[in-house]
Enzyme design. Structure first.
Site, mmCIF file in Angstrom:
data_model
loop_
_atom_site.group_PDB
_atom_site.id
_atom_site.type_symbol
_atom_site.label_atom_id
_atom_site.label_comp_id
_atom_site.label_asym_id
_atom_site.label_seq_id
_atom_site.Cartn_x
_atom_site.Cartn_y
_atom_site.Cartn_z
ATOM 1 N N ARG A 70 -3.350 -5.034 -0.852
ATOM 2 C CA ARG A 70 -2.897 -4.273 -2.016
ATOM 3 C C ARG A 70 -1.463 -4.691 -2.348
ATOM 4 N NH1 ARG A 70 -1.736 0.295 -0.832
ATOM 5 N NH2 ARG A 70 -2.318 0.373 1.362
ATOM 6 N N TYR A 198 -8.855 -9.402 -4.775
ATOM 7 C CA TYR A 198 -8.920 -8.877 -3.413
ATOM 8 C C TYR A 198 -9.251 -7.372 -3.358
ATOM 9 C CZ TYR A 198 -7.940 -7.242 1.179
ATOM 10 O OH TYR A 198 -8.093 -6.633 2.388
ATOM 11 N N GLY A 199 -10.145 -7.019 -2.518
ATOM 12 C CA GLY A 199 -10.523 -5.659 -2.120
ATOM 13 C C GLY A 199 -9.905 -4.506 -2.889
ATOM 14 N N GLY A 200 -8.920 -3.860 -2.278
ATOM 15 C CA GLY A 200 -8.359 -2.622 -2.814
ATOM 16 C C GLY A 200 -7.796 -2.757 -4.215
ATOM 17 N N LYS A 207 -9.525 2.884 -4.138
ATOM 18 C CA LYS A 207 -8.212 3.524 -4.258
ATOM 19 C C LYS A 207 -7.870 3.888 -5.703
ATOM 20 C CE LYS A 207 -7.895 3.625 0.012
ATOM 21 N NZ LYS A 207 -7.268 2.833 0.998
ATOM 22 N N HIS A 227 -6.701 10.730 1.127
ATOM 23 C CA HIS A 227 -6.878 9.494 1.912
ATOM 24 C C HIS A 227 -7.250 9.890 3.345
ATOM 25 C CE1 HIS A 227 -4.957 5.339 3.149
ATOM 26 N NE2 HIS A 227 -6.267 5.281 3.057
ATOM 27 N N SER A 249 -2.712 3.508 5.667
ATOM 28 C CA SER A 249 -3.557 2.325 5.778
ATOM 29 C C SER A 249 -3.334 1.624 7.114
ATOM 30 C CB SER A 249 -3.239 1.361 4.638
ATOM 31 O OG SER A 249 -3.459 2.017 3.414
ATOM 32 N N ALA A 250 -4.432 1.206 7.729
ATOM 33 C CA ALA A 250 -4.407 0.489 9.007
ATOM 34 C C ALA A 250 -3.709 1.283 10.120
ATOM 35 C CB ALA A 250 -3.793 -0.907 8.856
ATOM 36 N N CYS A 251 -3.918 2.603 10.112
ATOM 37 C CA CYS A 251 -3.365 3.461 11.168
ATOM 38 C C CYS A 251 -4.451 4.220 11.921
ATOM 39 C CB CYS A 251 -2.341 4.418 10.587
ATOM 40 S SG CYS A 251 -0.821 3.572 10.088
ATOM 41 N N THR A 254 -10.709 4.504 10.425
ATOM 42 C CA THR A 254 -12.063 4.017 10.727
ATOM 43 C C THR A 254 -12.345 4.200 12.219
ATOM 44 O OG1 THR A 254 -11.922 2.436 8.922
ATOM 45 C CG2 THR A 254 -13.599 2.016 10.591
ATOM 46 N N ASP A 278 -12.368 6.833 4.981
ATOM 47 C CA ASP A 278 -11.177 6.491 4.180
ATOM 48 C C ASP A 278 -10.816 7.521 3.127
ATOM 49 O OD1 ASP A 278 -9.142 4.389 3.859
ATOM 50 O OD2 ASP A 278 -9.998 4.063 1.883
ATOM 51 N N ARG A 374 -11.077 -8.114 6.288
ATOM 52 C CA ARG A 374 -11.897 -6.892 6.250
ATOM 53 C C ARG A 374 -13.383 -7.190 6.260
ATOM 54 N NH1 ARG A 374 -9.094 -1.659 5.138
ATOM 55 N NH2 ARG A 374 -6.916 -2.271 5.227
ATOM 56 N N ARG A 405 2.097 6.143 12.406
ATOM 57 C CA ARG A 405 2.570 5.249 13.468
ATOM 58 C C ARG A 405 4.024 5.529 13.692
ATOM 59 N NH1 ARG A 405 -0.143 0.152 14.671
ATOM 60 N NH2 ARG A 405 -2.025 0.286 13.427
ATOM 61 N N GLY A 499 -11.212 5.848 22.016
ATOM 62 C CA GLY A 499 -12.132 6.885 22.491
ATOM 63 C C GLY A 499 -11.417 8.069 23.120
HETATM 64 P P1 GTP Z 1 -7.420 1.412 6.216
HETATM 65 O O1 GTP Z 1 -8.813 0.898 6.081
HETATM 66 O O2 GTP Z 1 -6.393 0.408 5.818
HETATM 67 O O3 GTP Z 1 -7.210 2.690 5.495
HETATM 68 O O4 GTP Z 1 -7.137 1.581 7.792
HETATM 69 P P2 GTP Z 1 -7.598 2.686 8.873
HETATM 70 O O5 GTP Z 1 -6.691 3.862 8.805
HETATM 71 O O6 GTP Z 1 -9.047 2.940 8.756
HETATM 72 O O7 GTP Z 1 -7.263 1.942 10.254
HETATM 73 P P3 GTP Z 1 -8.247 1.312 11.369
HETATM 74 O O8 GTP Z 1 -9.080 2.349 12.048
HETATM 75 O O9 GTP Z 1 -8.960 0.173 10.764
HETATM 76 O O10 GTP Z 1 -7.186 0.785 12.442
HETATM 77 C C1 GTP Z 1 -6.166 -0.094 12.095
HETATM 78 C C2 GTP Z 1 -5.545 -0.697 13.316
HETATM 79 O O11 GTP Z 1 -5.056 0.322 14.194
HETATM 80 C C3 GTP Z 1 -6.495 -1.551 14.133
HETATM 81 O O12 GTP Z 1 -5.831 -2.737 14.523
HETATM 82 C C4 GTP Z 1 -6.813 -0.708 15.335
HETATM 83 O O13 GTP Z 1 -7.089 -1.487 16.462
HETATM 84 C C5 GTP Z 1 -5.534 0.123 15.511
HETATM 85 N N1 GTP Z 1 -5.824 1.448 16.115
HETATM 86 C C6 GTP Z 1 -6.747 2.343 15.689
HETATM 87 N N2 GTP Z 1 -6.787 3.434 16.499
HETATM 88 C C7 GTP Z 1 -5.860 3.220 17.452
HETATM 89 C C8 GTP Z 1 -5.413 3.994 18.593
HETATM 90 O O14 GTP Z 1 -5.880 5.093 18.874
HETATM 91 N N3 GTP Z 1 -4.418 3.444 19.350
HETATM 92 C C9 GTP Z 1 -3.874 2.231 19.057
HETATM 93 N N4 GTP Z 1 -2.916 1.780 19.845
HETATM 94 N N5 GTP Z 1 -4.275 1.471 18.008
HETATM 95 C C10 GTP Z 1 -5.242 1.961 17.215
HETATM 96 C C1 SPV Z 2 -6.109 0.813 2.577
HETATM 97 O O1 SPV Z 2 -5.235 -0.048 2.389
HETATM 98 O O2 SPV Z 2 -5.836 2.011 2.809
HETATM 99 C C2 SPV Z 2 -7.532 0.428 2.557
HETATM 100 C C3 SPV Z 2 -7.878 -0.925 2.130
HETATM 101 O O3 SPV Z 2 -8.386 1.240 2.850
HETATM 102 S S1 SPV Z 2 -7.809 -1.115 0.421
HETATM 103 O O4 SPV Z 2 -9.125 -0.880 -0.144
HETATM 104 O O5 SPV Z 2 -7.377 -2.501 0.175
HETATM 105 O O6 SPV Z 2 -6.884 -0.162 -0.159
HETATM 106 MN MN MN Z 3 -7.432 3.246 3.437
#
Ligand code: GTP
Ligand code: SPV
Ligand code: MN
Length: 589
Positions: A70, A198-200, A207, A227, A249-251, A254, A278, A374, A405, A499
């Protein structure tokens, strides 16, 4: 072209006149049509067909290296007045934006086909659901939208002659990063996205619609677009409690949504059921509780780090009918690979930029997959998909969780004292930036409710809307904050995560039931360390106490940061939040 809905007809015909495609194709959702598009994308090299035996129905796609995430700096909320978009959004006056964009779109589809994608966010016909029409010149977008949303003639049938739909116009144009614009017009239910593929940026149901446009709709119509992941936690007695959680995002959304409980919990019969990973649309039900649906129909998940240990359910979801974007192409068996999949990187491969990749490149530190590569996987592939996924009424929420984070400051978990304090806790969220958006990674920024890049209107109005919703709901979900990412002096994570996050969810659910203990601190309630189940973990109660500690000095510094952040909103900041900040400062004195 003719449509039952005069609004659709005008939108399509105006867009054809502007973009001048050679051909126009209505996506009806049939397998014949989709198969023909898949074959065409393979023939032109837009997609690579992967090993049919190992990954049936799966494809790989690479976007341009300048187009892999994004682009927040080029994402705009376009309204009549700047006040509507507020201080945290990029803003353009909407008439000026339309004028500027029309010049970029003019003739942009010459020599190409325009695809008309009717799609529904939420199950077709559910009272929660909303319809969009995306026009695009990209087969990749068509095939991704077909996974991420409900697509085809059935959606047009549902819309009938109504003009109540969201217009989305996407053109790849030259994928010129300098002329890339992702523009939302919430007052007009319109999205215009150009010069990205690209995706988002281009899957406009996600989004752009389900958060930016929908948050504005929800503000006016009395519901919320967030979100958030949604999960069901089934207890040994068979009862299922529902949690929605907002992480940037990426925290980890999923990952948490698909969590597999550790042995200690699994053997007693605890299970996690995924409703969404999401986005959550939340309404108040007749019984006065909050109900959430996942408006999507697929997962657009981060590939790197996904493996049989960290997230087996996500991995299983990608084993068929999945589109991979910007991962590493394993030429040994025509499959895919990414960093953190296994310790067995392919010897002969093509990296995400399309260059040869093998042990030498790996040794030189060149990544096979982009950090924001992705998978687009259908929800039905998910082994732990909730039976309630298609429930048109949604699932009742018992808890709302915020998290980010934070290497320091935020403890593993804490509970807000009440709804308004919970809104405050969400509003002060801060998190390190990730590869999901272009720009620096690892910089701490305020990201209220994980909505900073996604709120389609003034953030202070959004806060006020949260407070209003709390007043309207009879049975308020309890609100929590979690942080899986606290580190020691050397930067190692102190909490095992994944887990084992089940251990925290367990405390959260027991708090909603009134059966777990907590200690009052200046920031809210934290668990009594003895109340976090650590059976089977290589950790002591003292380690947990450390993870739960609230450092007053760090929090005083944070409170200063919150003061700074709140200044942006001036008089518009709800007085309830000003009050909560005063309480926090007082508690820290
Ligand atoms: P978006 O799709 O961008 O919205 O991301 P998301 O919030 O769904 O994040 P996702 O579950 O894909 O995790 C993103 C990153 O965080 C990955 O590299 C995971 O390995 C890492 N991660 C997820 N859960 C944990 C956790 O409990 N501990 C740690 N240390 N890393 C984690
Ligand atoms: C995010 O960035 O929070 C995502 C991926 O879930 S995207 O669809 O590119 O926004
Ligand atoms: Mn997201």
């Amino acid at each position: 072209m003719q449509f039952l809905s005069k609004g659709v007809e005008k939108f399509v015909n105006d867009s054809i006149e502007l973009c001048q495609p050679d051909k126009v194709m209505l996506i009806d959702g049939s397998e014949e049509q989709l198969n023909a598009l898949r074959a065409e994308a393979v023939a032109t090299g837009e997609m690579i067909k992967l090993n049919e035996e190992l990954l049936p129905g799966c494809y790989l796609h690479r976007t341009k290296p300048n187009d892999v995430a994004r682009v927040e700096g080029r994402t705009f909320i376009c309204t009549e007045k700047q006040e509507t978009a507020g201080p945290t959004n990029n803003w353009m006056q909407k008439d000026e934006a339309y004028k500027m964009l029309r010049d970029i779109y003019r003739g942009a589809m010459k020599g190409r086909t325009m695809y008309i994608i009717p799609y529904s966010m939420g199950a077709v016909g559910s009272p929660f659901s909303k319809i969009g029409i995306e026009l695009t010149d990209s087969i990749y977008v068509v095939l991704n939208m077909n996974i991420m949303t409900r697509v085809g003639q059935k959606v047009l049938d549902q819309l009938g002659s109504s003009d109540d739909f969201v217009r989305g116009l996407h053109a790849k144009a030259d994928v010129d990063a300098e002329k890339r614009y992702i523009c939302q017009f919430p007052e007009d239910n319109t999205i215009m996205s150009v010069n990205s593929a690209y995706g988002g940026n281009v899957l406009l149901g996600k989004k752009c619609f389900a958060l930016r446009i929908a948050s504005y709709q929800g503000w006016h119509e009395g519901w919320m677009a967030e979100h958030m992941l949604i999960l069901g936690l089934e207890k040994p007695n068979g009862e299922t409690k529902y949690i929605a959680a907002a992480f940037p995002s990426a925290c980890g959304k999923t990952n948490l949504a698909m969590l597999i409980p550790p042995e200690e919990f699994a053997k007693r019969g605890y299970k996690i059921h995924t409703v969404g990973d999401d986005i959550a649309w939340i309404r108040i039900g007749k019984d006065g509780r909050m109900y959430a649906i996942n408006p999507e129909n697929g997962f657009f998940g981060v590939a790197p780090g996904t493996n049989v240990k960290s997230n087996p359910n996500a991995l299983a979801s990608t084993r068929k009918n999945t589109i991979f974007t910007n991962v590493c192409h394993n030429l040994e068996n025509n499959t895919v690979w990414w960093e953190g999949l296994d310790k067995n990187p392919p010897k002969k491969a093509i990296d995400w930029q399309g260059n040869p990749w093998g042990p030498e490149e790996q040794a030189a530190g060149i990544k096979g997959a982009h950090p924001n590569s992705r998978f687009t996987a259908p929800t039905i592939n998910c082994p732990c998909l909730s039976d309630e996924f298609e429930n048109p009424q949604g699932v009742p929420l018992d808890a709302i969780v915020f998290g980010g984070r934070r290497a320091k400051t935020a403890p593993l978990v804490y509970e807000a004292r009440d709804w308004n304090h919970g809104v405050f806790v969400g509003s002060i969220m801060a998190s390190e930036t990730t590869a999901a958006a272009s720009g620096a990674v690892g910089v701490v920024r305020r990201d209220p409710m994980a909505m900073l890049p996604f709120c389609g209107y003034h953030m202070a109005d959004y806060f006020a809307h949260w407070i209003e919703m709390g007043k309207k709901v009879k049975h308020q979900p309890k609100i929590f904050n979690v942080n899986w990412f606290r580190t020691d002096e050397e930067g190692h994570f102190l909490w095992p995560g994944f887990g084992d996050n089940m251990r925290v969810l367990d405390w959260i659910i027991r708090r909603t039931e009134g059966t777990a203990k907590a200690v009052e601190t200046p920031i809210g309630y934290v668990p009594d360390p003895a109340d976090i189940n650590i059976n089977g973990l290589d950790m002591t109660e003292a380690d947990i106490a450390n993870l739960l500690s609230v450092d007053k000095e760090l929090w005083r510094q944070d409170a200063e940061g919150i003061e700074e952040f709140y200044k942006k909103f001036g008089d518009k900041l709800p007085k309830e939040l000003r009050h909560e900040l005063d309480v926090l400062e007082n508690n820290l004195r």
